[in-house]
Design a protein around this motif. Sequence first.
Motif, PDB file in Angstrom:
ATOM      1  N   GLY A 167      30.734 -46.415  10.590  1.00 47.39           N
ATOM      2  CA  GLY A 167      29.572 -45.726  10.026  1.00 47.39           C
ATOM      3  C   GLY A 167      29.110 -44.571  10.895  1.00 47.39           C
ATOM      4  N   LYS A 168      27.959 -44.020  10.526  1.00 50.21           N
ATOM      5  CA  LYS A 168      27.452 -42.823  11.190  1.00 50.21           C
ATOM      6  C   LYS A 168      26.571 -43.156  12.388  1.00 50.21           C
ATOM      7  CE  LYS A 168      27.142 -39.167   7.683  1.00 50.21           C
ATOM      8  NZ  LYS A 168      26.151 -38.337   6.971  1.00 50.21           N
ATOM      9  N   LEU A 169      26.661 -42.294  13.409  1.00 47.76           N
ATOM     10  CA  LEU A 169      25.772 -42.351  14.565  1.00 47.76           C
ATOM     11  C   LEU A 169      24.799 -41.182  14.467  1.00 47.76           C
ATOM     12  CD1 LEU A 169      24.951 -43.363  17.433  1.00 47.76           C
ATOM     13  CD2 LEU A 169      26.648 -41.743  18.346  1.00 47.76           C
ATOM     14  N   GLY A 170      23.516 -41.477  14.453  1.00 46.99           N
ATOM     15  CA  GLY A 170      22.499 -40.430  14.473  1.00 46.99           C
ATOM     16  C   GLY A 170      22.127 -40.107  15.909  1.00 46.99           C
ATOM     17  N   ILE A 171      22.215 -38.831  16.286  1.00 50.11           N
ATOM     18  CA  ILE A 171      21.781 -38.407  17.619  1.00 50.11           C
ATOM     19  C   ILE A 171      20.508 -37.577  17.447  1.00 50.11           C
ATOM     20  CG2 ILE A 171      22.372 -37.163  19.731  1.00 50.11           C
ATOM     21  CD1 ILE A 171      25.314 -37.660  19.134  1.00 50.11           C
ATOM     22  N   LEU A 172      19.406 -38.108  17.968  1.00 48.94           N
ATOM     23  CA  LEU A 172      18.107 -37.465  17.810  1.00 48.94           C
ATOM     24  C   LEU A 172      17.636 -36.903  19.144  1.00 48.94           C
ATOM     25  CD1 LEU A 172      16.303 -40.060  15.499  1.00 48.94           C
ATOM     26  CD2 LEU A 172      17.292 -37.858  14.859  1.00 48.94           C
ATOM     27  N   THR A 173      17.174 -35.657  19.124  1.00 46.78           N
ATOM     28  CA  THR A 173      16.718 -35.005  20.354  1.00 46.78           C
ATOM     29  C   THR A 173      15.255 -34.597  20.227  1.00 46.78           C
ATOM     30  OG1 THR A 173      17.422 -32.816  19.591  1.00 46.78           O
ATOM     31  CG2 THR A 173      19.025 -34.102  20.848  1.00 46.78           C
ATOM     32  N   PRO A 174      14.373 -35.211  21.011  1.00 43.21           N
ATOM     33  CA  PRO A 174      13.034 -34.633  21.127  1.00 43.21           C
ATOM     34  C   PRO A 174      13.179 -33.289  21.837  1.00 43.21           C
ATOM     35  CG  PRO A 174      13.091 -36.906  21.926  1.00 43.21           C
ATOM     36  CD  PRO A 174      14.510 -36.463  21.770  1.00 43.21           C
ATOM     37  N   GLY A 175      12.765 -32.217  21.166  1.00 46.86           N
ATOM     38  CA  GLY A 175      13.015 -30.875  21.661  1.00 46.86           C
ATOM     39  C   GLY A 175      14.220 -30.287  20.961  1.00 46.86           C
ATOM     40  N   MET A 176      14.001 -29.225  20.171  1.00 47.24           N
ATOM     41  CA  MET A 176      15.121 -28.542  19.506  1.00 47.24           C
ATOM     42  C   MET A 176      15.119 -27.077  19.939  1.00 47.24           C
ATOM     43  SD  MET A 176      15.468 -30.313  15.729  1.00 47.24           S
ATOM     44  CE  MET A 176      16.111 -28.799  15.012  1.00 47.24           C
ATOM     45  N   GLY A 177      15.218 -26.887  21.252  1.00 46.83           N
ATOM     46  CA  GLY A 177      15.268 -25.549  21.814  1.00 46.83           C
ATOM     47  C   GLY A 177      16.686 -25.164  22.173  1.00 46.83           C
ATOM     48  N   ALA A 178      16.837 -24.448  23.292  1.00 48.98           N
ATOM     49  CA  ALA A 178      18.138 -23.893  23.678  1.00 48.98           C
ATOM     50  C   ALA A 178      19.193 -24.971  23.889  1.00 48.98           C
ATOM     51  CB  ALA A 178      17.972 -23.048  24.936  1.00 48.98           C
ATOM     52  N   VAL A 179      18.867 -26.015  24.652  1.00 45.87           N
ATOM     53  CA  VAL A 179      19.863 -27.054  24.946  1.00 45.87           C
ATOM     54  C   VAL A 179      20.267 -27.802  23.680  1.00 45.87           C
ATOM     55  CG1 VAL A 179      20.258 -29.257  26.135  1.00 45.87           C
ATOM     56  CG2 VAL A 179      19.185 -27.365  27.356  1.00 45.87           C
ATOM     57  N   SER A 180      19.274 -28.262  22.946  1.00 45.12           N
ATOM     58  CA  SER A 180      19.550 -29.078  21.763  1.00 45.12           C
ATOM     59  C   SER A 180      20.337 -28.314  20.703  1.00 45.12           C
ATOM     60  CB  SER A 180      18.231 -29.589  21.176  1.00 45.12           C
ATOM     61  OG  SER A 180      18.460 -30.313  20.002  1.00 45.12           O
TER      62      SER A 180
ATOM     63  N   ARG B 208      23.699 -46.437  13.349  1.00 44.02           N
ATOM     64  CA  ARG B 208      23.152 -46.544  14.697  1.00 44.02           C
ATOM     65  C   ARG B 208      22.474 -45.224  15.064  1.00 44.02           C
ATOM     66  NH1 ARG B 208      28.070 -46.894  14.427  1.00 44.02           N
ATOM     67  NH2 ARG B 208      28.613 -45.352  16.029  1.00 44.02           N
ATOM     68  N   ILE B 209      21.522 -45.321  16.007  1.00 41.70           N
ATOM     69  CA  ILE B 209      20.792 -44.141  16.476  1.00 41.70           C
ATOM     70  C   ILE B 209      20.808 -44.125  18.010  1.00 41.70           C
ATOM     71  CG2 ILE B 209      18.513 -42.999  16.575  1.00 41.70           C
ATOM     72  CD1 ILE B 209      19.556 -42.878  13.773  1.00 41.70           C
ATOM     73  N   VAL B 210      20.869 -42.914  18.578  1.00 39.70           N
ATOM     74  CA  VAL B 210      20.695 -42.699  20.014  1.00 39.70           C
ATOM     75  C   VAL B 210      19.686 -41.560  20.178  1.00 39.70           C
ATOM     76  CG1 VAL B 210      21.812 -41.911  22.146  1.00 39.70           C
ATOM     77  CG2 VAL B 210      23.025 -43.446  20.630  1.00 39.70           C
ATOM     78  N   MET B 211      18.840 -41.646  21.210  1.00 40.97           N
ATOM     79  CA  MET B 211      17.879 -40.570  21.474  1.00 40.97           C
ATOM     80  C   MET B 211      18.137 -39.969  22.858  1.00 40.97           C
ATOM     81  SD  MET B 211      13.672 -40.593  21.643  1.00 40.97           S
ATOM     82  CE  MET B 211      13.399 -41.320  20.036  1.00 40.97           C
ATOM     83  N   VAL B 212      18.192 -38.638  22.917  1.00 39.49           N
ATOM     84  CA  VAL B 212      18.366 -37.932  24.197  1.00 39.49           C
ATOM     85  C   VAL B 212      17.270 -36.875  24.316  1.00 39.49           C
ATOM     86  CG1 VAL B 212      19.910 -36.583  25.664  1.00 39.49           C
ATOM     87  CG2 VAL B 212      20.879 -38.271  24.094  1.00 39.49           C
ATOM     88  N   TRP B 213      16.397 -37.022  25.312  1.00 38.43           N
ATOM     89  CA  TRP B 213      15.304 -36.069  25.509  1.00 38.43           C
ATOM     90  C   TRP B 213      15.866 -34.722  25.938  1.00 38.43           C
ATOM     91  CZ3 TRP B 213      10.074 -35.513  24.914  1.00 38.43           C
ATOM     92  CH2 TRP B 213       9.453 -34.484  25.618  1.00 38.43           C
ATOM     93  N   CYS B 214      15.575 -33.681  25.131  1.00 38.23           N
ATOM     94  CA  CYS B 214      16.004 -32.313  25.432  1.00 38.23           C
ATOM     95  C   CYS B 214      14.798 -31.375  25.483  1.00 38.23           C
ATOM     96  CB  CYS B 214      16.998 -31.821  24.382  1.00 38.23           C
ATOM     97  SG  CYS B 214      18.583 -32.676  24.400  1.00 38.23           S
TER      98      CYS B 214
END
Length: 438
Positions: free
Chosen positions: A12-25, A162-168
Amino acid sequence: MSENTTIQKPNGKLGILTPGMGAVSTTFMAGVLSIRKGLSDPIGSLTQMGTIRLGKRTENRNPLIKDFIPLASLDDIALGGWDLFEDNAYEAAMHAKVLDKDLLNDLKDELEQIKPMKAVFDKNYVKRLEGSHVKTGANKMELAEAVMEDIRQFKKENNCERIVMVWCGSTEIYIEEGEVHSSIEKLEEGLRNNHPDIAPSMIYAYAAVKMGIPYANGAPNLSCDVDAMVELAKQTGAPIAGKDFKTGQTLMKTILAPGLKARSLGIDGWFSTNILGNRDGEVLDDPDNFKTKEVSKLGVLEEVLEPELHPKLYGNLYHKVRINYYPPRGDDKEGWDNIDIKGWLGYKMQIKVDFLCKDSILAAPLVLDLALFLDLASRANMKGGIQEWLSFYLKSPQALKGLKPQHDIFVQLMKLKNTLRHLAGEDLITNLGLDYYD
């Protein structure tokens, strides 16, 4: 595969969520889409381009890491995030000016579909930014619950398993760990009472970890690296890793310092200064936000060089770090290092390094690798909590309280690869090699 390790397949799908959608994200997101379309190569990503040696050197078994261990495929990733600006990923990437406009236009349709959710934001923690696309709530607990609801909605709408969160997001002001961070109960009480030592990044971390979702912190602020969050992660089984993506100048330090130490060369001084002009540079122009970054960057050399064990070589090391906001540079960061070293009989020498790098280009593959490896940790039923084997990616690696983090990038890489070998039931590599000569 070893008897005690069962890795669930990344179905299945992995959702990657980033708090912050600026240059890095957005550089990360555009990169994933570009690689998926065959327009670019995933250079800088260990999960995509790195190999791993298995068994003896004579066996010549050196598969790609992604062919050796079951990682989520880039074709099975859904991308999303939160931001205090309403710009979709295409608009934000164009504004960041990291990637070529022609490449972004090739990806425009997909990037425009990635619209940010309203951010948890408080100007008290990032004074140089203003945002209107923000959540409101009676208290910080309500904001955390709103983030959890966002995650549930994203998972449903994008059909993610599934979901993963990476602070950006941006670097927040410096906060020291205190009483409110000492237990889950005190942290949750602090969330309900709007405690000032709970910054937005910690609200995101709490929301993810409470739901058992893997979380990594790509900035140097206090987030998942407090007792309460480690305790909660163990309870919910959420793998966590922090903090601060190891990109420009610090990457160079963790490559150079171990080499100098390996040869027992002394260091009298290490002066580092940076100029950068993106939003990160603007945020770090504030002294309170710079303090957070400074603490992260200063700890690296001391941990690598261990002056307490080598007083004659590093006991009087003078280490200075400066960051200067310089708008003309945009995302093109320049890091200068002057290193005063000493050799045989105390004779003095110097090393000069001028690293002209693109911060977001170096950080983007780290977002991908951390997300894929944290998802692996979750599927492999590794214990929830600190994933020290992911120190390779971070300036201030998170370790058990009382345990010195490992900063030597070559030791970190060995630890990471040995963890993968362990998960797959392969022999660990010690590089002893005496048996070749028996």
